[in-house]
Write an enzyme that holds these catalytic residues in place. Structure first.
Site, PDB file in Angstrom:
ATOM      1  N   GLU A  33       9.774  18.298 -25.351  1.00  0.00           N
ATOM      2  CA  GLU A  33       9.186  18.666 -24.051  1.00  0.00           C
ATOM      3  C   GLU A  33       9.827  20.006 -23.505  1.00  0.00           C
ATOM      4  OE1 GLU A  33       6.453  17.010 -23.164  1.00  0.00           O
ATOM      5  OE2 GLU A  33       6.583  14.957 -23.772  1.00  0.00           O
TER       6      GLU A  33
ATOM      7  N   HIS B 207      -0.728  11.592 -28.888  1.00  0.00           N
ATOM      8  CA  HIS B 207      -1.097  10.300 -28.361  1.00  0.00           C
ATOM      9  C   HIS B 207      -1.743   9.818 -29.468  1.00  0.00           C
ATOM     10  CE1 HIS B 207      -0.791  11.408 -23.564  1.00  0.00           C
ATOM     11  NE2 HIS B 207       0.302  10.743 -24.060  1.00  0.00           N
TER      12      HIS B 207
ATOM     13  N   ARG C 250       0.929  -1.049   0.105  1.00  0.00           N
ATOM     14  CA  ARG C 250      -0.005   0.034   0.017  1.00  0.00           C
ATOM     15  C   ARG C 250       0.764   1.248   0.167  1.00  0.00           C
ATOM     16  NH1 ARG C 250      -3.162  -3.230   3.732  1.00  0.00           N
ATOM     17  NH2 ARG C 250      -4.776  -3.856   2.742  1.00  0.00           N
TER      18      ARG C 250
ATOM     19  N   ARG D 241      -2.735  21.850 -14.392  1.00  0.00           N
ATOM     20  CA  ARG D 241      -1.786  21.018 -14.802  1.00  0.00           C
ATOM     21  C   ARG D 241      -2.029  20.326 -16.307  1.00  0.00           C
ATOM     22  NH1 ARG D 241       0.860  15.870 -11.402  1.00  0.00           N
ATOM     23  NH2 ARG D 241       2.408  15.063 -13.252  1.00  0.00           N
TER      24      ARG D 241
ATOM     25  N   GLU E  39      -4.387  17.440 -11.529  1.00  0.00           N
ATOM     26  CA  GLU E  39      -4.869  17.943 -12.722  1.00  0.00           C
ATOM     27  C   GLU E  39      -6.516  18.486 -12.657  1.00  0.00           C
ATOM     28  OE1 GLU E  39      -2.812  15.804 -16.121  1.00  0.00           O
ATOM     29  OE2 GLU E  39      -4.540  16.164 -17.331  1.00  0.00           O
TER      30      GLU E  39
ATOM     31  N   HIS F 214      -0.027  17.163 -26.721  1.00  0.00           N
ATOM     32  CA  HIS F 214      -0.367  15.459 -26.467  1.00  0.00           C
ATOM     33  C   HIS F 214      -1.466  15.016 -27.063  1.00  0.00           C
ATOM     34  CE1 HIS F 214       3.104  16.545 -23.991  1.00  0.00           C
ATOM     35  NE2 HIS F 214       3.273  15.501 -23.521  1.00  0.00           N
TER      36      HIS F 214
ATOM     37  N   HIS G 162       7.266   9.080 -28.179  1.00  0.00           N
ATOM     38  CA  HIS G 162       6.496   9.933 -27.737  1.00  0.00           C
ATOM     39  C   HIS G 162       6.720  11.568 -28.178  1.00  0.00           C
ATOM     40  CE1 HIS G 162       3.661  11.536 -24.623  1.00  0.00           C
ATOM     41  NE2 HIS G 162       4.734  12.285 -24.013  1.00  0.00           N
TER      42      HIS G 162
ATOM     43  N   ASN H 298       0.026  19.240 -21.216  1.00  0.00           N
ATOM     44  CA  ASN H 298      -0.227  18.212 -22.252  1.00  0.00           C
ATOM     45  C   ASN H 298      -0.358  19.069 -23.604  1.00  0.00           C
ATOM     46  OD1 ASN H 298      -0.669  15.948 -20.714  1.00  0.00           O
ATOM     47  ND2 ASN H 298      -2.492  16.787 -19.890  1.00  0.00           N
TER      48      ASN H 298
ATOM     49  N   LYS I  25       3.125  11.363 -11.736  1.00  0.00           N
ATOM     50  CA  LYS I  25       2.274  10.468 -12.620  1.00  0.00           C
ATOM     51  C   LYS I  25       2.777   9.061 -12.715  1.00  0.00           C
ATOM     52  CE  LYS I  25      -0.468  13.566 -15.090  1.00  0.00           C
ATOM     53  NZ  LYS I  25      -0.932  14.255 -16.314  1.00  0.00           N
TER      54      LYS I  25
ATOM     55  N   LYS J 255       7.775  22.817 -14.347  1.00  0.00           N
ATOM     56  CA  LYS J 255       6.870  21.695 -14.006  1.00  0.00           C
ATOM     57  C   LYS J 255       6.368  21.543 -12.603  1.00  0.00           C
ATOM     58  CE  LYS J 255       5.267  17.194 -14.827  1.00  0.00           C
ATOM     59  NZ  LYS J 255       5.453  15.982 -15.411  1.00  0.00           N
TER      60      LYS J 255
HETATM   61  P1  NAD Z   1      12.185   4.931 -22.085  1.00  0.00           P
HETATM   62  O1  NAD Z   1      12.145   4.678 -20.745  1.00  0.00           O
HETATM   63  O2  NAD Z   1      11.746   3.691 -23.110  1.00  0.00           O
HETATM   64  O3  NAD Z   1      13.842   5.332 -22.915  1.00  0.00           O
HETATM   65  C1  NAD Z   1      14.015   5.563 -24.093  1.00  0.00           C
HETATM   66  C2  NAD Z   1      15.212   4.511 -24.415  1.00  0.00           C
HETATM   67  O4  NAD Z   1      16.433   5.321 -23.976  1.00  0.00           O
HETATM   68  C3  NAD Z   1      15.292   3.134 -23.806  1.00  0.00           C
HETATM   69  O5  NAD Z   1      15.649   2.269 -24.768  1.00  0.00           O
HETATM   70  C4  NAD Z   1      16.088   3.526 -22.600  1.00  0.00           C
HETATM   71  O6  NAD Z   1      16.832   2.071 -22.385  1.00  0.00           O
HETATM   72  C5  NAD Z   1      17.165   4.226 -23.265  1.00  0.00           C
HETATM   73  N1  NAD Z   1      17.835   5.044 -22.329  1.00  0.00           N
HETATM   74  C6  NAD Z   1      17.512   5.828 -21.253  1.00  0.00           C
HETATM   75  N2  NAD Z   1      18.308   6.510 -20.767  1.00  0.00           N
HETATM   76  C7  NAD Z   1      19.523   6.130 -21.468  1.00  0.00           C
HETATM   77  C8  NAD Z   1      21.027   6.840 -21.319  1.00  0.00           C
HETATM   78  N3  NAD Z   1      21.399   7.492 -20.361  1.00  0.00           N
HETATM   79  N4  NAD Z   1      21.811   6.095 -22.121  1.00  0.00           N
HETATM   80  C9  NAD Z   1      21.507   5.349 -23.112  1.00  0.00           C
HETATM   81  N5  NAD Z   1      20.313   4.761 -23.563  1.00  0.00           N
HETATM   82  C10 NAD Z   1      19.235   5.313 -22.430  1.00  0.00           C
HETATM   83  O7  NAD Z   1      11.417   6.266 -22.711  1.00  0.00           O
HETATM   84  P2  NAD Z   1      11.593   7.775 -22.203  1.00  0.00           P
HETATM   85  O8  NAD Z   1      11.395   8.730 -23.752  1.00  0.00           O
HETATM   86  O9  NAD Z   1      12.557   8.001 -21.477  1.00  0.00           O
HETATM   87  O10 NAD Z   1      10.039   7.798 -21.647  1.00  0.00           O
HETATM   88  C11 NAD Z   1       8.875   7.523 -22.039  1.00  0.00           C
HETATM   89  C12 NAD Z   1       7.926   7.106 -21.213  1.00  0.00           C
HETATM   90  O11 NAD Z   1       7.646   8.168 -20.274  1.00  0.00           O
HETATM   91  C13 NAD Z   1       6.494   6.880 -22.019  1.00  0.00           C
HETATM   92  O12 NAD Z   1       6.129   5.598 -21.244  1.00  0.00           O
HETATM   93  C14 NAD Z   1       5.589   7.842 -21.423  1.00  0.00           C
HETATM   94  O13 NAD Z   1       4.164   7.509 -21.163  1.00  0.00           O
HETATM   95  C15 NAD Z   1       5.941   8.211 -20.036  1.00  0.00           C
HETATM   96  N6  NAD Z   1       6.053   9.569 -19.653  1.00  0.00           N
HETATM   97  C16 NAD Z   1       5.523   9.630 -18.151  1.00  0.00           C
HETATM   98  C17 NAD Z   1       5.263  10.774 -17.898  1.00  0.00           C
HETATM   99  C18 NAD Z   1       4.819  11.005 -16.447  1.00  0.00           C
HETATM  100  O14 NAD Z   1       4.630  12.271 -16.037  1.00  0.00           O
HETATM  101  N7  NAD Z   1       5.032  10.030 -15.564  1.00  0.00           N
HETATM  102  C19 NAD Z   1       5.535  12.128 -18.680  1.00  0.00           C
HETATM  103  C20 NAD Z   1       5.983  11.993 -19.762  1.00  0.00           C
HETATM  104  C21 NAD Z   1       6.068  10.746 -20.450  1.00  0.00           C
HETATM  105  N1  GLY Z   2       3.404  14.923 -18.399  1.00  0.00           N
HETATM  106  C1  GLY Z   2       2.134  15.490 -18.220  1.00  0.00           C
HETATM  107  C2  GLY Z   2       2.132  15.574 -16.545  1.00  0.00           C
HETATM  108  O1  GLY Z   2       3.093  15.245 -15.889  1.00  0.00           O
HETATM  109  O2  GLY Z   2       1.063  16.108 -16.098  1.00  0.00           O
END
Ligand code: NAD
Ligand code: GLY
Length: 361
Positions: free
Chosen positions: A182, A249, A118, A238, A234, A245, A262, A242, A140, A224
């Site tokens: 971003e 998306h 939890r 917040r 949100e 987005h 993305h 997006n 998030k 942010k």
């Molecule tokens: P990811 O985590 O898949 O990383 C992208 C690629 O880069 C992967 O293959 C990873 O292994 C590689 N990588 C990461 N760091 C590295 C480094 N320093 N050196 C070499 N390779 C490296 O994708 P991302 O773009 O980091 O994140 C996308 C994800 O984040 C999506 O699932 C999206 O929905 C989510 N997201 C969440 C929020 C939130 O607020 N929580 C906001 C935006 C995106």
């Molecule tokens: N990436 C959008 C948010 O964190 O609200």
């Protein structure tokens, strides 16, 4: 090192930004309350940085768990496997999870932390630019389902964020460019001065210049953190985060989440949002030109390929998480540096905007 504070009362936390932070054992230790630490990472990042971070955490004799890199791992199956590892290792409520990786690692580890016993502590150690400027901050967390991205999740804040820009040296260029989308977003929605800085330093950012990256990560996180502190769940403001987005998306979904990153989809989505703002009489043509040329200079797509149909995009946009009581909400720009949420945009206008952004137009 620079530090920002995300001000959320007793759930607030620091965001540390600098180079070579991965090895700073004392920084992690400040935020570990128990004696057990589990390091969660993906296969790529674990191979690059797992040993260094485990070394910095050696006082806690951390256990490392790894899953295959990539968006396709952001599933309930991976979540269940990670949870079972924690159960098998008899991790208790005092465990701290350390999420070392990009947004996929951060989102899934955060969701695991939100739900294991939890709720247990977790620390975000983002290693992609996208994760450093966006996903690691704000709480998030979640996983994807076949019906859509991030449909299962929770708001759950980490104990701290440790963003080491030195880790970006190994990030593939395409991933770096996706993160820049971003960064541009923050300037567009909230800070025209920062946007001008990005325009002047885009080449340095793309070349991986550390001081430019630190500046971009710091100011993106500053913007942010302000937005999240004002509207953690949100209810209103917040949603500005997006920008681009809803279009983005839909582009990701239309291409099976496998062709476009993305950030690439968000880049084109911001072009569409700028065109929509113009057609709504909010933004002039020069501002649209300014936005599109920055996104193009960043190396992001600004045109929609013919293979993606307008009707498909409109259908997918209607299923967006921002749809509330059947009303679609979209982020547009009142001016460069001033985002606003609007409702009731007609399907006809959206269709014209999408078609206007097609290759060849
Ligand atoms: P990811 O985590 O898949 O990383 C992208 C690629 O880069 C992967 O293959 C990873 O292994 C590689 N990588 C990461 N760091 C590295 C480094 N320093 N050196 C070499 N390779 C490296 O994708 P991302 O773009 O980091 O994140 C996308 C994800 O984040 C999506 O699932 C999206 O929905 C989510 N997201 C969440 C929020 C939130 O607020 N929580 C906001 C935006 C995106
Ligand atoms: N990436 C959008 C948010 O964190 O609200």
């Amino acid at each position: 090192m620079k530090t920002l504070q995300l001000d959320l009362g007793d759930r607030g936390y620091p965001i540390y930004i600098g180079s070579d932070l991965l090895d700073c054992g004392a920084l992690y230790a400040k935020h570990v309350r128990g004696r057990q630490v589990v390091l969660v990472s993906d296969s790529t990042v674990s191979a690059l940085y797992g040993r260094r971070v485990a070394g910095a955490l050696s006082d806690f004799q951390p256990v490392s768990i790894t899953f295959a890199a990539g968006e396709s791992s952001k599933t309930l199956d991976t979540y269940a496997r990670l949870a079972d590892e924690l159960i098998d290792r008899r991790c208790d409520r005092g465990v701290t999870l350390v999420a070392l990786g990009g947004g996929v690692v951060g989102d899934i580890t955060g969701f695991l932390a939100a739900t294991y016993h939890r709720g247990v502590d977790f620390i975000q150690v983002p290693t992609s630019l996208l994760a450093q400027v966006d996903s690691s901050v704000g709480g998030k967390t979640g996983v994807n389902r076949p019906g859509g991205k991030n449909l299962l999740g929770a708001f759950y804040q980490p104990r701290c964020v440790l963003a080491d820009t030195g880790a970006l040296r190994t990030l593939p260029r395409r991933e770096l460019v996706a993160g820049v989308a971003e960064v541009i977003k923050y300037g567009l929605i909230a800070d025209v001065e920062f946007l001008s800085w990005v325009e002047q330093h885009i080449d340095a950012l793309l070349a991986g210049d550390d001081s430019a990256l630190q500046h971009a990560v710091y100011h993106s996180c500053r913007i942010k953190a302000d937005v999240v502190a004002a509207d953690e769940r949100e209810a209103g403001r917040r949603a500005l985060l997006n920008l681009g987005h809803t279009f983005g998306h839909a582009i990701e979904a239309a291409t099976g989440y496998s062709e476009w990153l993305h950030g690439e989809a968000v880049g084109l989505g911001m072009v569409m949002a700028a065109q929509l703002s113009c057609r709504m009489g909010k933004l002039d043509g020069d501002s649209v030109h300014r936005i599109v040329s920055l996104i193009e200079r960043a190396g992001l797509p600004v045109r929609l390929p013919a293979s993606i149909g307008t009707a498909d995009l409109l259908r997918l946009m209607a299923g967006d998480k921002k749809v509330l009581d059947g009303r679609q909400r979209l982020v547009v720009l009142d001016a460069v540096g001033q985002g606003v949420v609007v409702e009731g945009v007609s399907q006809g206008l959206l269709s014209e905007v999408i078609d206007g952004c097609r290759e060849g137009n």
